[in-house]
Design a protein around this motif. Structure first.
Motif, short mmCIF file in Angstrom:
data_model
loop_
_atom_site.label_atom_id
_atom_site.label_comp_id
_atom_site.label_asym_id
_atom_site.label_seq_id
_atom_site.Cartn_x
_atom_site.Cartn_y
_atom_site.Cartn_z
N LEU A 39 1.35 -0.90 5.60
CA LEU A 39 1.93 0.31 5.07
C LEU A 39 1.45 1.49 5.89
O LEU A 39 0.29 1.51 6.33
CB LEU A 39 1.52 0.51 3.60
N GLU B 240 1.29 5.66 5.78
CA GLU B 240 1.52 6.93 5.08
C GLU B 240 1.68 8.05 6.09
O GLU B 240 1.06 8.03 7.16
CB GLU B 240 0.35 7.28 4.15
N CYS C 177 5.60 6.64 2.47
CA CYS C 177 4.90 5.36 2.61
C CYS C 177 5.91 4.37 3.13
O CYS C 177 6.82 3.95 2.40
CB CYS C 177 4.35 4.94 1.25
N TRP D 17 0.60 5.18 -5.58
CA TRP D 17 -0.05 6.22 -4.78
C TRP D 17 -1.43 6.49 -5.36
O TRP D 17 -1.58 6.65 -6.59
CB TRP D 17 0.76 7.51 -4.78
N THR E 191 11.05 2.70 2.30
CA THR E 191 10.10 3.80 2.19
C THR E 191 9.98 4.27 0.74
O THR E 191 10.98 4.30 0.01
CB THR E 191 10.54 4.99 3.08
N TYR F 67 -3.27 7.59 -0.30
CA TYR F 67 -2.99 6.23 0.15
C TYR F 67 -1.86 5.64 -0.70
O TYR F 67 -1.74 5.96 -1.89
CB TYR F 67 -4.21 5.33 -0.04
N CYS F 68 -1.10 4.74 -0.10
CA CYS F 68 -0.16 3.94 -0.90
C CYS F 68 -0.59 2.49 -0.85
O CYS F 68 -1.15 2.02 0.15
CB CYS F 68 1.27 4.11 -0.43
N TRP G 8 -2.67 -1.96 1.75
CA TRP G 8 -2.91 -0.51 1.81
C TRP G 8 -2.55 0.04 3.18
O TRP G 8 -2.60 -0.67 4.17
CB TRP G 8 -4.39 -0.23 1.55
N GLY G 9 -2.23 1.33 3.17
CA GLY G 9 -2.10 2.05 4.42
C GLY G 9 -3.41 2.70 4.81
O GLY G 9 -4.43 2.52 4.12
#
Length: 128
Positions: free
Chosen positions: A4, A6, A22, A36, A78, A95-96, A118-119
């Protein structure tokens, strides 16, 4: 490994707006609920919003309710977080996270462990 990414963070004055994105890389978000989170300096990562895989269910923590809106465009792979009326206390890295467990968005509180991927985060600074 699901990836991911962001984006959309930056410096904004109090009362201003930002839209975070994201984006998924290498997989489709269609089957994933997205949350989020944000982490302010010296604080734990806090879940602030969640959207189900279809977009039919959204949820927010009280501190952002009425100011933030989560949405998704599965055709663009997205998820977005529109943030309005920003306050200095919104300053954090955002973070997403993704999970196949759609019911996660029905939780009252979201924990990082509820999400599997996670991103790297995007920084939001609200300051005059």
């Amino acid at each position: 490994q699901l990836q991911l990414v962001e984006s959309g963070g930056g410096l904004v004055q109090p009362g201003g707006s930002l839209r975070l994105s994201c984006a998924a890389s290498g997989f489709t978000l269609d089957y994933y609920a997205i949350g989020w989170f944000r982490q302010a300096p010296g604080k734990e990562r806090e879940g602030i919003s969640c959207i189900s895989s279809s977009g039919g269910s959204t949820n927010y923590v009280d501190s952002v309710k009425g100011r933030f809106t989560i949405s998704r465009d599965n055709a663009k792979n997205t998820v977005y977080l529109q943030m309005n009326s920003l306050k200095p206390e919104d300053t954090a890295v955002y973070y997403c996270g993704a999970t196949r467990r759609d019911f996660t968005c029905d939780f009252i509180t979201w924990w990082p462990s509820d999400f599997d991927s996670w991103g790297q985060g995007t920084r939001v600074t609200v300051s005059s």
